[in-house]
Design a protein around this motif. Structure first.
Motif, PDB file in Angstrom:
ATOM      1  N   LEU A 157       0.846  -1.196   0.000  1.00 28.91           N
ATOM      2  CA  LEU A 157       0.000   0.000   0.000  1.00 28.91           C
ATOM      3  C   LEU A 157       0.878   1.241   0.000  1.00 28.91           C
ATOM      4  O   LEU A 157       1.832   1.338   0.779  1.00 28.91           O
ATOM      5  CB  LEU A 157      -0.883  -0.007   1.257  1.00 28.91           C
ATOM      6  N   THR A 158       0.554   2.179  -0.868  1.00 31.27           N
ATOM      7  CA  THR A 158       1.239   3.475  -0.839  1.00 31.27           C
ATOM      8  C   THR A 158       0.251   4.530  -1.317  1.00 31.27           C
ATOM      9  O   THR A 158      -0.950   4.266  -1.409  1.00 31.27           O
ATOM     10  CB  THR A 158       2.520   3.451  -1.701  1.00 31.27           C
ATOM     11  N   ASN A 159       0.754   5.722  -1.590  1.00 32.35           N
ATOM     12  CA  ASN A 159      -0.134   6.774  -2.056  1.00 32.35           C
ATOM     13  C   ASN A 159      -0.309   6.732  -3.563  1.00 32.35           C
ATOM     14  O   ASN A 159       0.601   6.314  -4.291  1.00 32.35           O
ATOM     15  CB  ASN A 159       0.426   8.159  -1.702  1.00 32.35           C
ATOM     16  N   HIS A 160      -1.437   7.234  -4.003  1.00 33.23           N
ATOM     17  CA  HIS A 160      -1.637   7.463  -5.433  1.00 33.23           C
ATOM     18  C   HIS A 160      -0.534   8.361  -5.963  1.00 33.23           C
ATOM     19  O   HIS A 160       0.009   8.115  -7.041  1.00 33.23           O
ATOM     20  CB  HIS A 160      -3.013   8.119  -5.635  1.00 33.23           C
ATOM     21  N   HIS A 161      -0.159   9.365  -5.219  1.00 31.98           N
ATOM     22  CA  HIS A 161       0.832  10.300  -5.773  1.00 31.98           C
ATOM     23  C   HIS A 161       2.249   9.728  -5.741  1.00 31.98           C
ATOM     24  O   HIS A 161       3.132  10.244  -6.418  1.00 31.98           O
ATOM     25  CB  HIS A 161       0.750  11.678  -5.112  1.00 31.98           C
ATOM     26  N   VAL A 162       2.461   8.671  -4.985  1.00 33.15           N
ATOM     27  CA  VAL A 162       3.742   7.960  -5.078  1.00 33.15           C
ATOM     28  C   VAL A 162       3.722   7.073  -6.324  1.00 33.15           C
ATOM     29  O   VAL A 162       4.728   6.925  -7.018  1.00 33.15           O
ATOM     30  CB  VAL A 162       4.005   7.130  -3.804  1.00 33.15           C
ATOM     31  N   ALA A 163       2.553   6.526  -6.619  1.00 38.10           N
ATOM     32  CA  ALA A 163       2.405   5.670  -7.802  1.00 38.10           C
ATOM     33  C   ALA A 163       2.262   6.483  -9.081  1.00 38.10           C
ATOM     34  O   ALA A 163       2.301   5.939 -10.189  1.00 38.10           O
ATOM     35  CB  ALA A 163       1.186   4.766  -7.626  1.00 38.10           C
ATOM     36  N   LEU A 164       2.118   7.785  -8.937  1.00 34.69           N
ATOM     37  CA  LEU A 164       1.741   8.636 -10.066  1.00 34.69           C
ATOM     38  C   LEU A 164       2.708   8.536 -11.239  1.00 34.69           C
ATOM     39  O   LEU A 164       2.285   8.435 -12.396  1.00 34.69           O
ATOM     40  CB  LEU A 164       1.632  10.086  -9.583  1.00 34.69           C
ATOM     41  N   GLY A 165       4.008   8.559 -10.931  1.00 37.91           N
ATOM     42  CA  GLY A 165       5.008   8.474 -11.990  1.00 37.91           C
ATOM     43  C   GLY A 165       4.804   7.214 -12.813  1.00 37.91           C
ATOM     44  O   GLY A 165       4.845   7.244 -14.054  1.00 37.91           O
ATOM     45  N   GLN A 166       4.550   6.095 -12.133  1.00 40.05           N
ATOM     46  CA  GLN A 166       4.347   4.837 -12.844  1.00 40.05           C
ATOM     47  C   GLN A 166       3.014   4.837 -13.590  1.00 40.05           C
ATOM     48  O   GLN A 166       2.922   4.313 -14.697  1.00 40.05           O
ATOM     49  CB  GLN A 166       4.423   3.658 -11.862  1.00 40.05           C
ATOM     50  N   LEU A 167       1.994   5.408 -12.987  1.00 37.32           N
ATOM     51  CA  LEU A 167       0.693   5.497 -13.662  1.00 37.32           C
ATOM     52  C   LEU A 167       0.840   6.258 -14.972  1.00 37.32           C
ATOM     53  O   LEU A 167       0.266   5.887 -15.994  1.00 37.32           O
ATOM     54  CB  LEU A 167      -0.321   6.216 -12.760  1.00 37.32           C
ATOM     55  N   GLN A 168       1.617   7.348 -14.896  1.00 35.25           N
ATOM     56  CA  GLN A 168       1.863   8.132 -16.108  1.00 35.25           C
ATOM     57  C   GLN A 168       2.586   7.270 -17.146  1.00 35.25           C
ATOM     58  O   GLN A 168       2.245   7.270 -18.323  1.00 35.25           O
ATOM     59  CB  GLN A 168       2.712   9.349 -15.734  1.00 35.25           C
ATOM     60  N   LEU A 192       1.264  -2.815 -10.764  1.00 33.11           N
ATOM     61  CA  LEU A 192       0.145  -2.008 -10.298  1.00 33.11           C
ATOM     62  C   LEU A 192      -1.115  -2.861 -10.170  1.00 33.11           C
ATOM     63  O   LEU A 192      -1.477  -3.582 -11.097  1.00 33.11           O
ATOM     64  CB  LEU A 192      -0.107  -0.872 -11.297  1.00 33.11           C
ATOM     65  N   VAL A 193      -1.768  -2.767  -9.013  1.00 31.64           N
ATOM     66  CA  VAL A 193      -2.988  -3.534  -8.763  1.00 31.64           C
ATOM     67  C   VAL A 193      -4.214  -2.618  -8.734  1.00 31.64           C
ATOM     68  O   VAL A 193      -5.243  -2.911  -9.331  1.00 31.64           O
ATOM     69  CB  VAL A 193      -2.886  -4.308  -7.429  1.00 31.64           C
ATOM     70  N   PHE A 194      -4.078  -1.507  -8.017  1.00 25.90           N
ATOM     71  CA  PHE A 194      -5.240  -0.619  -7.880  1.00 25.90           C
ATOM     72  C   PHE A 194      -4.802   0.833  -7.698  1.00 25.90           C
ATOM     73  O   PHE A 194      -3.856   1.117  -6.963  1.00 25.90           O
ATOM     74  CB  PHE A 194      -6.093  -1.026  -6.683  1.00 25.90           C
ATOM     75  N   ALA A 195      -5.502   1.711  -8.391  1.00 25.64           N
ATOM     76  CA  ALA A 195      -5.355   3.152  -8.137  1.00 25.64           C
ATOM     77  C   ALA A 195      -6.691   3.796  -8.433  1.00 25.64           C
ATOM     78  O   ALA A 195      -7.316   3.489  -9.452  1.00 25.64           O
ATOM     79  CB  ALA A 195      -4.272   3.753  -9.031  1.00 25.64           C
ATOM     80  N   PRO A 196      -7.178   4.659  -7.566  1.00 22.10           N
ATOM     81  CA  PRO A 196      -8.431   5.363  -7.866  1.00 22.10           C
ATOM     82  C   PRO A 196      -8.158   6.489  -8.871  1.00 22.10           C
ATOM     83  O   PRO A 196      -7.016   6.708  -9.269  1.00 22.10           O
ATOM     84  CB  PRO A 196      -8.847   5.926  -6.518  1.00 22.10           C
ATOM     85  N   GLU A 197      -9.183   7.193  -9.264  1.00 18.96           N
ATOM     86  CA  GLU A 197      -9.048   8.320 -10.164  1.00 18.96           C
ATOM     87  C   GLU A 197      -8.260   9.435  -9.459  1.00 18.96           C
ATOM     88  O   GLU A 197      -8.438   9.672  -8.266  1.00 18.96           O
ATOM     89  CB  GLU A 197     -10.431   8.877 -10.544  1.00 18.96           C
ATOM     90  N   GLN A 198      -7.433  10.153 -10.209  1.00 20.61           N
ATOM     91  CA  GLN A 198      -6.654  11.216  -9.564  1.00 20.61           C
ATOM     92  C   GLN A 198      -7.551  12.281  -8.931  1.00 20.61           C
ATOM     93  O   GLN A 198      -7.190  12.878  -7.927  1.00 20.61           O
ATOM     94  CB  GLN A 198      -5.687  11.887 -10.551  1.00 20.61           C
ATOM     95  N   SER A 199      -8.738  12.488  -9.501  1.00 25.38           N
ATOM     96  CA  SER A 199      -9.594  13.547  -8.956  1.00 25.38           C
ATOM     97  C   SER A 199     -10.070  13.235  -7.536  1.00 25.38           C
ATOM     98  O   SER A 199     -10.386  14.154  -6.784  1.00 25.38           O
ATOM     99  CB  SER A 199     -10.787  13.828  -9.871  1.00 25.38           C
ATOM    100  N   ILE A 200     -10.113  11.946  -7.144  1.00 20.19           N
ATOM    101  CA  ILE A 200     -10.450  11.649  -5.745  1.00 20.19           C
ATOM    102  C   ILE A 200      -9.178  11.462  -4.910  1.00 20.19           C
ATOM    103  O   ILE A 200      -9.139  11.831  -3.734  1.00 20.19           O
ATOM    104  CB  ILE A 200     -11.407  10.435  -5.620  1.00 20.19           C
ATOM    105  N   ALA A 201      -8.123  10.940  -5.538  1.00 17.36           N
ATOM    106  CA  ALA A 201      -6.862  10.770  -4.810  1.00 17.36           C
ATOM    107  C   ALA A 201      -6.285  12.125  -4.435  1.00 17.36           C
ATOM    108  O   ALA A 201      -5.695  12.301  -3.366  1.00 17.36           O
ATOM    109  CB  ALA A 201      -5.861  10.011  -5.669  1.00 17.36           C
TER     110      ALA A 201
END
Lengths: 693, 693
Positions: free
Chosen positions: A77-88, A191-200
């Motif tokens: 578990l981590t933050n969406h914004h930590v995963a953000l670089g990879q999401l991009q 990556l398993v799960f990330a919500p939408e950035q607008s809620i994260a």
């Protein structure tokens, strides 16, 4: 957002000054936990089993965040914004996981991260005497610095060869101690799960670094080894009830850097030289990216993560800068330094000169600060080109004589980054490179040797266009081939970006050498003396400044005085809908569609975010909040606005760490994201009770 | 909470200093509205009909608040906290309308207020030349002051006799103008509706003067005349849609007092002498009441309203004090005063001495400030006794020579208060009197003539016990009989509190006389000179300081930068439930039972409170927020924490007026309070369209 600072923010200065330690202050190393305070104040005595369990459940991400295992099957578990670089990096023009979110209902749908490395701290060993004994009487600062550097590289290499573990020697207490940290390293992170950035990131830049807050800033990765999920007994069981007002909690994570032990001269340098120029630079880069974003949807998508990180840094650094400009803070610092120095003058006059030496070194640094920024890159591809040029040369040298970042023990992580298959956006790189060159021209003037060498009489835009149009470095295979070809291949290459990087290289080397000789070596010696003086005068009663290594903080769930009233210990989903509605759902206060369509399913009184007094800083993003039983009761994602000055001081009255409540994670996964598999996995029973004595 | 300051807060000082007028700043008199600004910035030109309609729909409450007619049948909307004093007075030990709320479904259940007076401003007449022409060349300050005072009393008396209307001469622009304001006065004011205090004042003292906010701070009275509801064409139709982000809105109400035109010397006096002593006094009184409250439920009920008002004043004054201690604010003031004085020195040297005269007068005042507080009363019954003793003596004198407050035109309102049937709590009065005496002893020392006279060798507690046990003044009939008996009856009375008030009387008179001669007369002359100088140098381009008379402010609905992020233009019922839940429903974040039981009936997205840039101050509580069409779109009840410095400066960036949204009033009346009669009345069609050209 509490990611660690990017490279620009890694401060070159080290020094030492003892502040009076405040209640619940401290980012403690796991070898020196504040057991006495915990026993006295909370009647809590963690067992060694508890401590080891927390350490081994905690992870560090190489790109600047923290996290924790939350299932026996490698779920992290981590933050969406930590995963953000990879999401991009895993998104494309047509499938944007940053905005739409992502959920892999089955293992085969999990998405491999291009260049994410995860570390788990396996052991810590005090190597102070080995490092310091290499310095012989009579050595000058430069020789001492080189000797220490060589010994550190040797220790790291020996350890790597012996254990196969990532091995880093960490400088603590301004060099009064050196520790060898060994990490288990994983590079297959999916990556398993990330919500939408607008809620994260609900509330966007305005709400960033503030509270009350309403963000589901979470993401889940799964760690693989040899193609299979890592099975681990060491994970934190998520307790959906979370922690309550007044509860004792801990944060285990990797705070990036602090300057709490810096001397007054160093803080003045930060205030008067470093921060103004950093802010100016980041503002400029932000402007460039905004202009690029305005060109179209795809351009906006490409620049989004960089813009997010820049806005995040600008707000954080702006807060630090405001803090340093507060005359009261400086007056307090001055008073405590005066007391410390007068004790040292009486009891240990052999260390008394260190403060003036530090002051001299930062003055030296300030004199070439413009060059420091002129030589830095916002274009990632250019930075990679420069890494390749330097890599092939450095690995030919004895380990101890290499540039920082190129020591044997660091090479595997460096190669992982250099050869990353993450997408490259050439148009964006070109715009950034053009601006980097233009900024260098502005900072140094057209007649500066660096400017003349890299521009060769052409305009920044022309040079950047040629360099990016003529390069094949966007292809990771081309990078690998060049590195494989070694110095000869790189010297012979006519790849336009390699050609440019070769022109930059001597200036970079000269600057690094100068900084080592005139600044770092002096600061290292002086810092070590001040560190020793502190131990001699005050004992080892405190914690070292943050170094992006594993630390434990403790505190309680607690509101605080805010804006004339009090901020509550927690917020709820009610507040999310209040804030969204009160701004008419205009971005950044918009909500993902499912939050509107399925609102009635939610128990709106479920806690969403909460605050606690644990002492954290950038790098702690994604850290677990842990209760006495070793359960996960929260997920750190930010600090409040009052904590931005935390780089220099900790104030229990108002500094707060902001976390996602586990109840909100479960409520959202269950009722909004239809993720029964994840819920089952997160609700798996713990393997052992972690209650303390 | 924006009630006007209690008597302690009525500042004795007047002066003048032109600040640079900021956009949307200003509490404008109805004879001098900022029509040019409205036309230029908002393309809005109110008709005379619009202006008169707004004025005649607006009401003033004698105990310090504002309100407006909201139906053709005399229904007046104001704040719960404006109605609070009356709610307290009509409550008993067994029926506490403060906590339980009140609703009269039929007219016969409406509750008559014991001593509430309501004023409507009927006309305004400039009487400057008449007042100033009484001052003849060569008169010294004291004579000029007395001559002016006598002329003002004469004008008021003449007007009262001629029109039967309450007639007050108002000093504006530090005495550069005098205006005769005539009011229609009503004293039969009946309570129709008030919600529970826990929702009206949700968040309590912590949330007071802050935003975002979630308070249903409303109450409804009905005005009667000759036993029948007042029928009025002039009322503001409530528009449940309210106003939206960016909409132009107006506030029509009675701001109590400001010091924006004060000289630097006066502000320094407030900062260094006045405010520290006021804060100390109120803190002491608050402590006394808290101790009394701790004795039992009934004691807590009796003290509740006083404690509320004290907490309110302490927070407001604390904010003002912080504002004045801000060196930037003072530096700005100093710079603008310097510019003004240098212009005056060149263009109108005849006024140049006024600043030094003002500085001398405040220095004089500071020298006897302790006495000012030693002679003041927290015990209401003691204040009433002193009023009786002075009343019977004063009315024997020519009007112009009387003490302030005892002029013919003021007598009817004064008698209404003196003979109020509101309940008296003797135990509370005794505690307060004992502390007043003890405080006097502490401030002046045991050898001071006043202390010796009132204590006569006994302890404060003994004197208070005897005075309260032996008095019959709790009975309004006894007070009436005494006043009827005149000087002889009062002189002969052996009522213990009258006996004590007789001992106090000479000290009060001596102090008032001294203050008139040494302070007020000097300030009046100097203030008038500065006021004239301002007109001469800058023209009549600004508005006068607040004087608890009717003013119109304008602005827009607008969020603002707050605590590192932005505050929204409005809040919703969602936020109410968020804040209550996030504090675990602990007081002052508890909700009335019906808000829990009937939560599902509510549309939680209904706006609850909102903010706008209108310039307001204490006394504006209960003011209507009005749109271009002359409809009621909000109910002012507070300012944000950033506006507490509004006594001295207005800052459009952050100062905000906080209002209840009409949508929330209707939603609550309909779904929580089952008040169909009220809803029908509030939804009655307006009699005329008030749209401006």
């Amino acid at each position: 957002m509490r990611t660690t600072s990017n490279s620009l923010l890694i401060c070159l200065l080290a020094g030492a000054l003892i502040p009076a330690l405040r209640a619940e202050e401290g980012m403690w190393t796991f070898d020196n936990l504040p057991l006495k305070q915990l026993k006295e104040k909370y009647d809590f005595s963690p067992t060694q089993q508890w401590i080891d369990h927390v350490r081994l459940s905690s992870v560090r991400f190489n790109d600047g965040g923290s996290g924790s295992f939350v299932s026996p099957h490698g779920l992290v578990l981590t933050n969406h914004h930590v995963a953000l670089g990879q999401l991009q990096k895993v998104s494309t023009e047509n499938r944007n996981y940053v905005t739409s979110g992502f959920y892999a209902a089955t293992p085969d749908r999990e998405l491999k991260s291009p260049d994410l490395e995860v570390n788990i701290l396996i052991s810590m060993e005090n190597v102070t005497s080995r490092v310091t004994s290499t310095v012989k009487p009579g050595m000058n600062d430069q020789h001492a610095f080189q000797a220490r550097k060589a010994e550190i590289a040797k220790i790291e290499k020996e350890s790597l060869d012996k254990t196969g573990l990532r091995s880093d020697v960490v400088t603590l207490y301004s060099g009064a101690e050196y520790w060898l940290y060994r990490y288990k390293k994983y590079t297959d992170v999916r990556l398993v799960f990330a919500p939408e950035q607008s809620i994260a990131f609900f509330g966007g830049d305005p709400d960033n670094f503030t509270y009350p807050r309403y963000d589901l800033d979470m993401a889940l990765f799964r760690i693989y080894e040899n193609g299979k999920p890592v099975e681990s007994k060491n994970f934190l069981r998520l307790n959906p009830k979370g922690a309550h007002d007044g509860d004792l909690v801990f944060v285990s994570g990797n705070p990036g850097s602090t300057s709490r032990l810096d001397t007054l001269a160093e803080l003045e340098y930060q205030r008067d030289s470093w921060l103004p120029l950093v802010l100016r630079t980041l503002q400029r880069r932000s402007g460039v990216l905004k202009e690029y974003s305005s060109l179209g949807t795809e351009q906006a998508r490409e620049a989004k993560t960089r813009l997010f990180l820049l806005a995040n840094s600008l707000k954080a650094l702006g807060g630090m800068y405001s803090g340093l400009k507060d005359p009261k803070l400086m007056a307090r610092k001055e008073a405590s330094e005066k007391e410390f120095r007068s004790l040292v003058a009486k009891q240990h006059p052999e260390y008394a000169a260190a403060w003036n030496e530090t002051a001299g070194a930062v003055k030296e640094m300030a004199s070439r600060l413009d060059e420091r920024f002129a030589l830095s890159h916002s274009s990632n591809l250019t930075a990679t080109a420069q890494n390749i040029v330097q890599y092939v040369a450095e690995i030919e040298k004895p380990d101890g004589q290499r540039l920082p970042g190129f020591h044997d023990a660091q090479l595997s992580s460096l190669r992982f980054e250099m050869f990353s298959p993450a997408p490259v956006y050439p148009a964006l790189e070109q715009v950034e490179l053009a601006d980097d060159l233009s900024y260098a021209q502005q900072l140094l003037g057209p007649q500066h040797a660096y400017v003349k060498a890299v521009l060769g009489g052409q305009s920044p835009a022309e040079v950047a266009a040629k360099a990016i149009h003529g390069t094949k470095l966007a292809d990771p295979k081309v990078r690998e081939a060049l590195v494989k070809g070694g110095e000869a291949a790189v010297a012979a290459s006519n790849d336009s970006l390699i050609v440019l990087a070769r022109k930059m290289d001597p200036f970079s080397r000269e600057f690094i050498k100068w900084r080592e000789d005139k600044v770092e070596s002096v600061l290292t010696v002086a810092g070590q003396e001040i560190g020793k003086a502190r131990f001699a005068v005050y004992g080892k009663s405190t914690y070292p400044d943050a170094t992006f290594t594993l630390r434990l903080s403790y505190g309680t769930v607690k509101g605080y005085p805010m804006n004339g009233t009090i901020a509550p210990p927690e917020t709820t989903f009610f507040g999310l809908y209040d804030r969204a509605t009160s701004f008419g759902f205009k971005p950044p206060f918009n909500l993902p569609e499912r939050y509107l369509a399925r609102r009635d399913r939610l128990d709106l009184s479920t806690p969403l975010n909460f605050v606690n007094t644990c002492d954290i800083i950038g790098g702690n993003s994604g850290s677990p909040v842990i209760n006495r039983n070793g359960e996960l009761v929260g997920l750190i994602f930010d600090g409040n606005i009052e904590s931005l000055v935390g780089d220099y001081v900790y104030d229990i009255e108002k500094n707060r760490a902001v976390a996602v409540h586990p109840g909100a994670m479960m409520e959202a996964l269950r009722k909004l994201y239809d993720a029964p598999g994840l819920i089952d996995e997160l609700e798996a029973p713990a393997q052992s009770s972690m209650a303390a004595k």
